[in-house]
Design an enzyme around this catalytic site. Structure first.
Site, PDB file in Angstrom:
ATOM      1  N   ASP A 228      30.652 -76.671  11.341  1.00 12.28           N
ATOM      2  CA  ASP A 228      30.070 -77.010  10.047  1.00 12.28           C
ATOM      3  C   ASP A 228      29.492 -78.420  10.172  1.00 12.28           C
ATOM      4  O   ASP A 228      30.234 -79.366  10.436  1.00 12.28           O
ATOM      5  CB  ASP A 228      31.221 -76.991   9.021  1.00 12.28           C
ATOM      6  CG  ASP A 228      30.767 -76.767   7.600  1.00 12.28           C
ATOM      7  OD1 ASP A 228      29.686 -77.248   7.265  1.00 12.28           O
ATOM      8  OD2 ASP A 228      31.522 -76.124   6.848  1.00 12.28           O
TER       9      ASP A 228
ATOM     10  N   ASN B 119      51.758 -78.960  14.642  1.00 12.79           N
ATOM     11  CA  ASN B 119      52.589 -80.149  14.895  1.00 12.79           C
ATOM     12  C   ASN B 119      53.497 -80.537  13.729  1.00 12.79           C
ATOM     13  O   ASN B 119      54.105 -81.598  13.736  1.00 12.79           O
ATOM     14  CB  ASN B 119      51.706 -81.344  15.313  1.00 12.79           C
ATOM     15  CG  ASN B 119      50.744 -81.736  14.198  1.00 12.79           C
ATOM     16  OD1 ASN B 119      50.714 -81.088  13.148  1.00 12.79           O
ATOM     17  ND2 ASN B 119      49.984 -82.786  14.409  1.00 12.79           N
TER      18      ASN B 119
ATOM     19  N   GLU C 249      23.673 -73.471   4.278  1.00 13.55           N
ATOM     20  CA  GLU C 249      24.254 -73.291   2.951  1.00 13.55           C
ATOM     21  C   GLU C 249      23.180 -73.628   1.926  1.00 13.55           C
ATOM     22  O   GLU C 249      22.791 -74.783   1.781  1.00 13.55           O
ATOM     23  CB  GLU C 249      25.458 -74.205   2.728  1.00 13.55           C
ATOM     24  CG  GLU C 249      26.087 -73.948   1.361  1.00 13.55           C
ATOM     25  CD  GLU C 249      26.910 -75.103   0.814  1.00 13.55           C
ATOM     26  OE1 GLU C 249      27.772 -74.864  -0.027  1.00 13.55           O
ATOM     27  OE2 GLU C 249      26.682 -76.255   1.230  1.00 13.55           O
TER      28      GLU C 249
ATOM     29  N   ASP D 102      45.685 -77.490  12.187  1.00 13.50           N
ATOM     30  CA  ASP D 102      45.025 -78.235  13.269  1.00 13.50           C
ATOM     31  C   ASP D 102      44.410 -77.274  14.288  1.00 13.50           C
ATOM     32  O   ASP D 102      44.583 -76.056  14.192  1.00 13.50           O
ATOM     33  CB  ASP D 102      46.015 -79.202  13.928  1.00 13.50           C
ATOM     34  CG  ASP D 102      47.342 -78.522  14.213  1.00 13.50           C
ATOM     35  OD1 ASP D 102      47.313 -77.442  14.846  1.00 13.50           O
ATOM     36  OD2 ASP D 102      48.401 -79.032  13.773  1.00 13.50           O
TER      37      ASP D 102
ATOM     38  N   ASP E 129      25.669 -77.655   5.981  1.00 13.58           N
ATOM     39  CA  ASP E 129      26.045 -77.935   4.605  1.00 13.58           C
ATOM     40  C   ASP E 129      24.811 -78.390   3.812  1.00 13.58           C
ATOM     41  O   ASP E 129      24.079 -79.277   4.263  1.00 13.58           O
ATOM     42  CB  ASP E 129      27.101 -79.053   4.626  1.00 13.58           C
ATOM     43  CG  ASP E 129      27.798 -79.240   3.299  1.00 13.58           C
ATOM     44  OD1 ASP E 129      28.545 -78.333   2.905  1.00 13.58           O
ATOM     45  OD2 ASP E 129      27.602 -80.295   2.666  1.00 13.58           O
TER      46      ASP E 129
ATOM     47  N   ASP F 148      49.459 -74.850  11.328  1.00 16.09           N
ATOM     48  CA  ASP F 148      49.889 -76.228  11.596  1.00 16.09           C
ATOM     49  C   ASP F 148      50.799 -76.226  12.823  1.00 16.09           C
ATOM     50  O   ASP F 148      51.943 -75.794  12.739  1.00 16.09           O
ATOM     51  CB  ASP F 148      50.622 -76.733  10.337  1.00 16.09           C
ATOM     52  CG  ASP F 148      51.375 -78.032  10.559  1.00 16.09           C
ATOM     53  OD1 ASP F 148      51.094 -78.731  11.552  1.00 16.09           O
ATOM     54  OD2 ASP F 148      52.247 -78.344   9.717  1.00 16.09           O
TER      55      ASP F 148
ATOM     56  N   ASP G  72      52.972 -81.434  10.606  1.00 13.92           N
ATOM     57  CA  ASP G  72      52.660 -82.494   9.632  1.00 13.92           C
ATOM     58  C   ASP G  72      52.168 -81.930   8.297  1.00 13.92           C
ATOM     59  O   ASP G  72      51.726 -82.685   7.432  1.00 13.92           O
ATOM     60  CB  ASP G  72      51.638 -83.485  10.211  1.00 13.92           C
ATOM     61  CG  ASP G  72      50.292 -82.824  10.500  1.00 13.92           C
ATOM     62  OD1 ASP G  72      50.168 -81.588  10.314  1.00 13.92           O
ATOM     63  OD2 ASP G  72      49.354 -83.528  10.920  1.00 13.92           O
TER      64      ASP G  72
ATOM     65  N   HIS H 276      35.306 -71.637   0.590  1.00 12.02           N
ATOM     66  CA  HIS H 276      36.256 -72.689   0.209  1.00 12.02           C
ATOM     67  C   HIS H 276      35.870 -73.409  -1.079  1.00 12.02           C
ATOM     68  O   HIS H 276      36.535 -74.379  -1.445  1.00 12.02           O
ATOM     69  CB  HIS H 276      36.341 -73.705   1.356  1.00 12.02           C
ATOM     70  CG  HIS H 276      35.028 -74.386   1.585  1.00 12.02           C
ATOM     71  ND1 HIS H 276      33.922 -73.723   2.072  1.00 12.02           N
ATOM     72  CD2 HIS H 276      34.614 -75.648   1.345  1.00 12.02           C
ATOM     73  CE1 HIS H 276      32.895 -74.549   2.122  1.00 12.02           C
ATOM     74  NE2 HIS H 276      33.289 -75.731   1.692  1.00 12.02           N
ATOM     75  N   ASP H 277      34.816 -72.973  -1.740  1.00 11.55           N
ATOM     76  CA  ASP H 277      34.365 -73.644  -2.971  1.00 11.55           C
ATOM     77  C   ASP H 277      34.572 -72.802  -4.223  1.00 11.55           C
ATOM     78  O   ASP H 277      34.224 -73.254  -5.317  1.00 11.55           O
ATOM     79  CB  ASP H 277      32.860 -73.963  -2.866  1.00 11.55           C
ATOM     80  CG  ASP H 277      32.551 -75.082  -1.878  1.00 11.55           C
ATOM     81  OD1 ASP H 277      33.415 -75.942  -1.651  1.00 11.55           O
ATOM     82  OD2 ASP H 277      31.430 -75.084  -1.330  1.00 11.55           O
TER      83      ASP H 277
HETATM   84  O1  TEU Z   1      28.928 -77.388  -1.183  1.00 10.44           O
HETATM   85  C1  TEU Z   1      27.771 -77.576  -1.921  1.00 10.44           C
HETATM   86  C2  TEU Z   1      27.853 -76.972  -3.246  1.00 10.44           C
HETATM   87  O2  TEU Z   1      26.939 -76.307  -3.669  1.00 10.44           O
HETATM   88  C3  TEU Z   1      29.081 -77.263  -4.003  1.00 10.44           C
HETATM   89  O3  TEU Z   1      28.884 -78.507  -4.535  1.00 10.44           O
HETATM   90  C4  TEU Z   1      29.362 -76.318  -5.104  1.00 10.44           C
HETATM   91  O4  TEU Z   1      28.391 -76.430  -6.096  1.00 10.44           O
HETATM   92  C5  TEU Z   1      30.693 -76.673  -5.670  1.00 10.44           C
HETATM   93  O5  TEU Z   1      31.625 -76.698  -4.635  1.00 10.44           O
HETATM   94  C6  TEU Z   1      31.099 -75.645  -6.695  1.00 10.44           C
HETATM   95  O6  TEU Z   1      32.413 -75.844  -7.048  1.00 10.44           O
HETATM   96  C7  TEU Z   1      29.085 -77.969   0.054  1.00 10.44           C
HETATM   97  C8  TEU Z   1      30.475 -77.691   0.559  1.00 10.44           C
HETATM   98  O7  TEU Z   1      30.642 -76.316   0.697  1.00 10.44           O
HETATM   99  C9  TEU Z   1      31.466 -78.306  -0.386  1.00 10.44           C
HETATM  100  O8  TEU Z   1      32.785 -78.029  -0.006  1.00 10.44           O
HETATM  101  C10 TEU Z   1      31.226 -79.791  -0.372  1.00 10.44           C
HETATM  102  O9  TEU Z   1      32.062 -80.395  -1.341  1.00 10.44           O
HETATM  103  C11 TEU Z   1      29.779 -80.139  -0.677  1.00 10.44           C
HETATM  104  O10 TEU Z   1      28.858 -79.358   0.046  1.00 10.44           O
HETATM  105  C12 TEU Z   1      29.486 -81.562  -0.294  1.00 10.44           C
HETATM  106  O11 TEU Z   1      29.468 -81.677   1.087  1.00 10.44           O
END
Ligand code: TEU
Length: 543
Positions: A100, A25, A267, A31, A202, A23, A27, A328-329
């Site tokens: 992305d 700035n 993805e 960024d 995505d 970060d 906030d 990140h999921d």
């Molecule tokens: O993720 C798709 C996806 O398969 C997710 O829905 C996954 O099943 C879920 O995160 C499990 O916890 C992509 C992105 O990586 C995700 O961050 C987004 O929320 C999603 O698409 C919608 O764009």
């Protein structure tokens, strides 16, 4: 490094979640300038490309995965100018930029949808999937949202329903509308002209739905906790993986190839390695994610099974594998595998990732062993967690600020700022600065194994030759090219284990290139190689 180094095949791709990296700035949100300031760190780590999770204007219902404008940068992240500065500074250091693109759906704040929902005859109506409800008010078909509940949302304004695979604020676009298709392809060109080197798509395999929006049939019953969720009790043949995706990929690839060689990794939504394999190839995507490692328990045979399946699926076809331990999921690998603050298993996992035949993806903070932050209900930001708490806590745990130093706010934000998610309480000890100074740290292990991969072409493009099919505790393989053979062995247990070697392997004398647990080893020959507890060991033949 050999001359034919192809960055997306032989290099390492580092995923940045821009909200949480740096970060600049104050906030409390990361960024683009923050990222630019950290490029030397990334270069020193040894990665080749940065994949940025979405940076476009977004109301942040799904934290950037709900895009309101594909051709701009959200002011919280900077501007097109700060993006240009980032690209320039990255390229000066030989780092590539992968964006992305979230093209299956837009935000409901995207001007298209704002128009589309106004009336049935609005010129943008057909940009989305609108249908009348059935006479009894039920949805037009049985499609569901993966984020829970019905996939169809009634819009009282016109009495019709629109489809959303994700949150209702993320309406799916109609890829069969030529204007949508053309616009989306132009989005690629726009960013390529700004110097972008690649894209992560995505949920690409959900773009095209069955033209008649047919119901999904029920899934085969399996003993799998996923079957508890109605979404996974359907076989998603009509809302994903429609064959009309392939001609689109052919057209997209021609556009990518025309701009030098721009990369694309998809993805893979819902499907496993077999689905991913379908979409990779010379006139399709360069790569599609295989997420099997995210589901592997801490067993040699579990990882072997995933690797073996992927190797076999891509054998003899012109397609390159990839491996992912974090994104990140999902809960971080440190949270899934490590005991407390001990990093030995994480060293092993990294050695596995960087010695396999396939592009390694790493996720910011993985290299210092960041753990998920523990979540309480009041701090949850991800709507999945808000909606399903406590059954599901959402994905915030793995999205916390990067831990740069022992300063307040871990050096992510200035000390006075309030960060968008809390920093993990372990940051005074677990941070980049501390690990840079500690020779045996996880960060220095990442640097060493990455450097080793860079020195040995066999680790990048050599054949993968299993030594065992993986036992509970041991996994071993060779990486082989015409110049050299490396032997790589892992002990997944906290006790010593022996690896049985046969024939040529047993008569060869081996010397240590790298071990995650010992600093030296006398050259070894024989039928049984002893592995230390939790050890990752990389050996080469004594000439
Ligand atoms: O993720 C798709 C996806 O398969 C997710 O829905 C996954 O099943 C879920 O995160 C499990 O916890 C992509 C992105 O990586 C995700 O961050 C987004 O929320 C999603 O698409 C919608 O764009």
């Amino acid at each position: 490094m050999t001359d034919n180094f192809i960055w997306w095949r032989d290099g390492i791709i580092y995923q940045i979640y821009p909200r949480s990296f740096a970060d600049s700035n104050g906030d409390g949100v990361g960024d683009l300038d923050g990222i630019t300031h950290k490029l030397d760190y990334l270069k020193d780590l040894g990665v080749d490309a940065l994949w940025l999770s979405p940076i476009y204007p977004s109301p942040d219902v799904d934290f950037g995965y709900d895009v309101a404008n594909y051709l701009d940068v959200d002011p919280k992240f900077g501007s097109l100018e700060s993006f240009d500065r980032l690209v320039k500074a990255a390229h000066e250091r030989g780092l590539r930029i992968v964006l992305d693109l979230v093209l299956n759906h837009t935000s409901d704040q995207h001007p298209w949808f704002v128009e589309s929902r106004k009336s049935k005859d609005n010129p943008y109506r057909d940009y989305y999937l609108w249908r009348d409800p059935q006479p009894d008010g039920e949805a037009p078909n049985n499609w569901l949202s993966i984020f829970g509940g019905d996939g169809w949302e009634l819009d009282p304004e016109t009495g019709q329903m629109y489809f959303h695979m994700f949150y209702k604020e993320q309406p799916d676009v109609n890829w069969r509308n030529p204007a949508v298709r053309q616009y989306m392809l132009d989005v690629f060109k726009f960013w390529m002209e700004r110097g972008v080197d690649g894209f992560r798509l995505d949920v690409f395999n959900a773009y095209y739905k069955h033209p008649d929006l047919l119901d999904n049939p029920p899934a085969r019953l399996r003993l799998d906790p996923m079957m508890l969720a109605p979404f996974f009790r359907q076989n998603h043949i009509n809302d994903t993986d429609n064959p009309d995706m392939i001609p689109l990929l052919n057209d997209l690839r021609a556009i990518l190839d025309a701009g030098g060689e721009t990369y694309a990794v998809g993805e893979t939504f819902i499907g496993g390695a077999d689905v991913a394999a379908r979409y990779i190839g010379r006139d399709k995507l360069h790569a599609a994610f295989n997420f099997d490692f995210l589901k592997c328990g801490w067993w040699g045979h579990a990882f072997f099974k995933a690797i073996d399946k992927w190797e076999k699926l891509l054998d003899g076809v012109d397609a390159w594998p990839n491996y992912v331990l974090n994104n990140h999921d999902n809960p971080r690998s440190a949270t899934r595998y490590a005991h407390g603050e001990d990093d030995q298993r994480l060293k092993l996992a990294a050695a596995l990732l960087f010695t396999l035949r396939g592009t390694p993806f790493i996720y910011y903070g993985e290299e210092i062993g960041m753990r998920d932050i523990p979540l309480t209900r009041d701090m949850v930001k991800d709507p999945i967690g808000k909606r399903f708490w406590p059954l599901m806590k959402g994905r915030d745990g793995c999205r916390a600020p990067m831990q740069w130093s022992a300063e307040p706010n871990a050096g992510f934000s200035p000390p006075h700022a309030e960060t968008w998610l809390p920093v993990h309480a372990n940051y005074p000890k677990r941070n980049v600065l501390a690990q840079q100074a500690e020779p045996g740290s996880l960060l220095n292990w990442y640097r060493r194994v990455i450097a080793l991969r860079r020195q040995h072409a066999a680790l990048r493009t050599g054949k993968f030759v299993p030594v065992t099919r993986g036992t509970n505790f041991v996994l071993a393989y060779q990486r082989q090219n015409e110049d050299e053979t490396l032997l790589i062995a892992f002990n997944f247990s906290g006790n010593r284990q022996n690896l049985a070697l046969e024939d040529d392997l047993a008569s060869q004398t081996w010397e240590m290139l790298l071990s995650s647990t010992r600093s030296a080893m006398v050259p070894f020959s024989g039928a049984s190689l002893s592995l230390e507890p939790n050890e990752a060991l990389i050996l080469r033949p004594v000439k």
